[in-house]
Enzyme design. Structure first.
Site, PDB file in Angstrom:
ATOM      1  NE  ARG A 180      -1.363   2.468   2.885  1.00 48.81           N
ATOM      2  CZ  ARG A 180      -0.775   3.593   3.256  1.00 48.81           C
ATOM      3  NH1 ARG A 180      -0.592   4.828   2.372  1.00 48.81           N
ATOM      4  NH2 ARG A 180      -0.174   4.046   4.489  1.00 48.81           N
ATOM      5  CG  ASP A 181       2.802   4.476   2.991  1.00 52.86           C
ATOM      6  OD1 ASP A 181       2.879   5.389   1.971  1.00 52.86           O
ATOM      7  OD2 ASP A 181       3.104   4.836   4.166  1.00 52.86           O
TER       8      ASP A 181
ATOM      9  CG  HIS B 179       3.550   5.278   8.952  1.00 49.35           C
ATOM     10  ND1 HIS B 179       2.816   4.208   8.572  1.00 49.35           N
ATOM     11  CD2 HIS B 179       3.884   6.196   8.067  1.00 49.35           C
ATOM     12  CE1 HIS B 179       2.690   4.501   7.114  1.00 49.35           C
ATOM     13  NE2 HIS B 179       3.435   5.455   6.915  1.00 49.35           N
TER      14      HIS B 179
ATOM     15  CG  HIS C   4       7.561   8.100   4.990  1.00 50.07           C
ATOM     16  ND1 HIS C   4       7.310   7.413   3.871  1.00 50.07           N
ATOM     17  CD2 HIS C   4       6.252   7.990   5.705  1.00 50.07           C
ATOM     18  CE1 HIS C   4       5.750   7.357   3.517  1.00 50.07           C
ATOM     19  NE2 HIS C   4       5.405   7.567   4.649  1.00 50.07           N
TER      20      HIS C   4
ATOM     21  CB  CYS D 244       2.514  10.549   1.012  1.00 46.67           C
ATOM     22  SG  CYS D 244       0.779  11.073   0.815  1.00 46.67           S
TER      23      CYS D 244
ATOM     24  CG  ASN E 180       6.323   3.305   4.483  1.00 45.63           C
ATOM     25  OD1 ASN E 180       5.772   2.588   4.012  1.00 45.63           O
ATOM     26  ND2 ASN E 180       6.298   4.725   4.749  1.00 45.63           N
TER      27      ASN E 180
HETATM   28  P1  HMG Z   1     -12.848  14.598  -3.320  1.00 51.95           P
HETATM   29  O1  HMG Z   1     -12.626  14.890  -4.809  1.00 51.95           O
HETATM   30  O2  HMG Z   1     -13.056  15.855  -2.449  1.00 51.95           O
HETATM   31  O3  HMG Z   1     -14.262  13.635  -3.130  1.00 51.95           O
HETATM   32  O4  HMG Z   1     -11.775  13.687  -2.698  1.00 51.95           O
HETATM   33  P2  HMG Z   1     -15.648  13.614  -3.912  1.00 51.95           P
HETATM   34  O5  HMG Z   1     -16.352  12.941  -2.587  1.00 51.95           O
HETATM   35  O6  HMG Z   1     -16.059  14.753  -4.177  1.00 51.95           O
HETATM   36  O7  HMG Z   1     -15.412  12.549  -5.001  1.00 51.95           O
HETATM   37  C1  HMG Z   1     -14.865  12.632  -6.060  1.00 51.95           C
HETATM   38  C2  HMG Z   1     -14.875  11.554  -7.087  1.00 51.95           C
HETATM   39  O8  HMG Z   1     -14.142  10.586  -6.475  1.00 51.95           O
HETATM   40  C3  HMG Z   1     -16.207  10.824  -7.079  1.00 51.95           C
HETATM   41  O9  HMG Z   1     -16.217  10.407  -8.614  1.00 51.95           O
HETATM   42  C4  HMG Z   1     -16.399   9.754  -5.982  1.00 51.95           C
HETATM   43  O10 HMG Z   1     -17.147   8.979  -6.345  1.00 51.95           O
HETATM   44  C5  HMG Z   1     -14.765   9.379  -6.004  1.00 51.95           C
HETATM   45  P3  HMG Z   1     -16.954  11.085  -9.541  1.00 51.95           P
HETATM   46  O11 HMG Z   1     -18.219  11.582  -9.149  1.00 51.95           O
HETATM   47  O12 HMG Z   1     -16.244  12.498  -9.754  1.00 51.95           O
HETATM   48  O13 HMG Z   1     -16.565  10.158 -10.851  1.00 51.95           O
HETATM   49  N1  HMG Z   1     -14.614   8.683  -4.849  1.00 51.95           N
HETATM   50  C6  HMG Z   1     -14.079   7.521  -4.721  1.00 51.95           C
HETATM   51  N2  HMG Z   1     -14.003   6.642  -5.511  1.00 51.95           N
HETATM   52  C7  HMG Z   1     -13.505   5.287  -4.937  1.00 51.95           C
HETATM   53  N3  HMG Z   1     -13.077   5.051  -3.810  1.00 51.95           N
HETATM   54  C8  HMG Z   1     -13.369   6.193  -2.891  1.00 51.95           C
HETATM   55  C9  HMG Z   1     -13.958   7.177  -3.277  1.00 51.95           C
HETATM   56  N4  HMG Z   1     -14.287   8.368  -2.543  1.00 51.95           N
HETATM   57  C10 HMG Z   1     -14.684   9.413  -3.653  1.00 51.95           C
HETATM   58  N5  HMG Z   1     -13.439   5.806  -1.607  1.00 51.95           N
HETATM   59  C11 HMG Z   1     -11.081  11.700  -1.214  1.00 51.95           C
HETATM   60  C12 HMG Z   1     -11.775  13.190  -1.419  1.00 51.95           C
HETATM   61  C13 HMG Z   1     -11.010  11.561   0.062  1.00 51.95           C
HETATM   62  C14 HMG Z   1     -12.060  10.908  -1.977  1.00 51.95           C
HETATM   63  C15 HMG Z   1      -9.892  12.062  -2.086  1.00 51.95           C
HETATM   64  O14 HMG Z   1      -9.214  13.071  -1.568  1.00 51.95           O
HETATM   65  C16 HMG Z   1      -8.907  11.071  -1.687  1.00 51.95           C
HETATM   66  O15 HMG Z   1      -9.201   9.810  -2.198  1.00 51.95           O
HETATM   67  N6  HMG Z   1      -7.717  10.923  -1.178  1.00 51.95           N
HETATM   68  C17 HMG Z   1      -6.709   9.882  -0.875  1.00 51.95           C
HETATM   69  C18 HMG Z   1      -5.516  10.420  -0.991  1.00 51.95           C
HETATM   70  C19 HMG Z   1      -4.710   9.063  -0.499  1.00 51.95           C
HETATM   71  O16 HMG Z   1      -4.935   8.094  -0.731  1.00 51.95           O
HETATM   72  N7  HMG Z   1      -3.554   9.626  -0.205  1.00 51.95           N
HETATM   73  C20 HMG Z   1      -2.274   8.792   0.317  1.00 51.95           C
HETATM   74  C21 HMG Z   1      -2.725   7.818   1.579  1.00 51.95           C
HETATM   75  S1  HMG Z   1      -2.385   8.588   2.964  1.00 51.95           S
HETATM   76  C22 HMG Z   1      -0.904   8.395   3.303  1.00 51.95           C
HETATM   77  O17 HMG Z   1       0.013   7.613   2.618  1.00 51.95           O
HETATM   78  C23 HMG Z   1      -0.246   8.639   4.468  1.00 51.95           C
HETATM   79  C24 HMG Z   1       0.142   7.421   5.481  1.00 51.95           C
HETATM   80  O18 HMG Z   1       0.849   6.380   4.978  1.00 51.95           O
HETATM   81  C25 HMG Z   1       0.624   7.931   6.888  1.00 51.95           C
HETATM   82  C26 HMG Z   1       1.942   9.030   6.534  1.00 51.95           C
HETATM   83  O19 HMG Z   1       2.809   8.308   5.906  1.00 51.95           O
HETATM   84  O20 HMG Z   1       1.757   9.985   7.297  1.00 51.95           O
HETATM   85  C27 HMG Z   1      -1.170   6.623   5.858  1.00 51.95           C
HETATM   86 MG    MG Z   2       3.234   6.819   4.877  1.00 50.60          MG
END
Ligand code: HMG
Ligand code: MG
Length: 290
Positions: A13-14, A205, A207, A238, A247
């Site tokens: 994932r990450d 966690h 990096h 990320c 990571n």
């Molecule tokens: P948004 O654009 O504000 O959301 O994004 P929305 O509700 O307006 O939806 C936009 C479109 O996305 C729509 O589709 C939704 O259906 C679709 P459209 O109508 O335009 O065709 N949608 C989805 N599709 C599939 N699965 C879903 C989903 N939700 C909405 N769950 C949202 C808001 C939260 C969805 C967006 O910002 C997002 O997906 N963000 C995730 C970003 C991400 O994955 N970042 C990396 C992970 S975090 C990380 O790595 C940190 C960590 O490792 C810890 C660390 O290191 O600190 C965990």
């Molecule tokens: Mg991370």
């Protein structure tokens, strides 16, 4: 008997979410299958986020359908909202994770909303997970430094960690998303968070962008933490955190923990095989994660 420290494997994932090359589902499945043999208790395998935001994770359901489920291993998935939660439940995730930010700048970049809005969005996910009996993990990102807002106050991290705890997260994982934490800043952050919840419910966690992740793990061990996230081969980053390198590498964490006298339960030879596979999956020299 030496203390047990759990390494939660993040590679699929990450690790893979930030690779520039679109990695075929079959390669992801092969990586999970290799990780299955290492001895992890938990592997984060997918992310049910918007495919427009993170195209690399669009095949989470297919990865979870195709991978082997090893006995004793629990499979985790990220779920930013109810839609993501429903995908993770259908894919039979054993544990789901909600992920918030300690800074407003990173919350906006990663989730397109404020911290408080993100917490509101997580609430129905937490309620559904509780009703379905699915374990809930929480992440707090940018626990020391944010690529948008700079230095992050320990109290801001403690506030978000407490909110995730109150929502029912059995564990909160503290993310140094851009790997700029230093032993002193990580220690100060932990001191604030430990006022809210015990070390037994926290994970580190970190990096490894600046090469300090192992030192940050050591100060966290001194504070009582016994769970750390890592990715084989140091995969990852990320996509919404410019400059976030991988990571910390699982094999480096394992070697350090064993040298310090801890037990991890991992098989080093099988871990080395999985790490070699992970490195081969990267885009190639000069490409892939930054
Ligand atoms: P948004 O654009 O504000 O959301 O994004 P929305 O509700 O307006 O939806 C936009 C479109 O996305 C729509 O589709 C939704 O259906 C679709 P459209 O109508 O335009 O065709 N949608 C989805 N599709 C599939 N699965 C879903 C989903 N939700 C909405 N769950 C949202 C808001 C939260 C969805 C967006 O910002 C997002 O997906 N963000 C995730 C970003 C991400 O994955 N970042 C990396 C992970 S975090 C990380 O790595 C940190 C960590 O490792 C810890 C660390 O290191 O600190 C965990
Ligand atoms: Mg991370």
């Amino acid at each position: 008997m030496p203390d047990f420290v759990e390494i939660v494997e993040m590679g699929p994932r990450d690790g893979l979410q930030n690779e520039k090359r679109l990695i075929p589902t079959a390669e992801k499945i092969a990586l999970v299958d290799a990780l299955n043999r290492v001895g992890f208790r938990r592997i984060e395998v997918a992310s049910f986020v918007s495919p427009k935001w993170v195209p690399q994770m669009a095949d989470g359901a297919a990865v979870m359908a195709g991978m082997t489920r090893a006995p004793g291993v629990r499979y985790l998935a990220l779920t930013p909202n109810l839609k993501g939660y429903e995908g993770a439940r259908a894919a039979r995730a054993d544990e789901v994770a909600i992920f918030a930010s300690a800074s407003e700048g990173f919350s906006r970049a990663n989730l397109n909303c404020t911290i408080d809005e993100s917490l509101e969005r997580f609430r129905p996910v937490a309620e559904a997970a509780r009703a379905d009996g699915i374990a809930l993990r929480g992440y707090v990102s940018v626990v020391t430094d944010c690529p948008y807002d700079g230095r992050v106050a320990p109290d801001a991290v403690a506030r978000v960690a407490a909110a995730l705890r109150d929502m029912g997260c059995h564990e909160v994982s503290l993310g140094d998303t851009i790997g700029q934490g230093r032993p002193e800043t990580v220690d100060a952050m932990l001191a604030a968070v430990l006022d809210e919840m015990p070390a037994a419910r926290l994970a580190g966690h970190y990096h490894d962008t600046a090469g300090r992740a192992l030192a940050n793990i050591e100060v966290s061990l001194a504070r009582g933490l016994r769970v750390f996230d890592a990715a084989v081969g140091g995969l990852g980053g990320c996509p919404y955190a410019p400059g976030a390198a991988g990571n910390v590498a699982t094999e480096a964490v394992d070697a350090r923990l064993v040298a310090l006298g801890y037990r991890t339960g991992l098989d080093p030879a099988r871990l080395a095989e999985a790490a070699a596979m992970a490195r081969a999956m990267r885009a190639g020299p000069g490409e892939g994660t930054e």
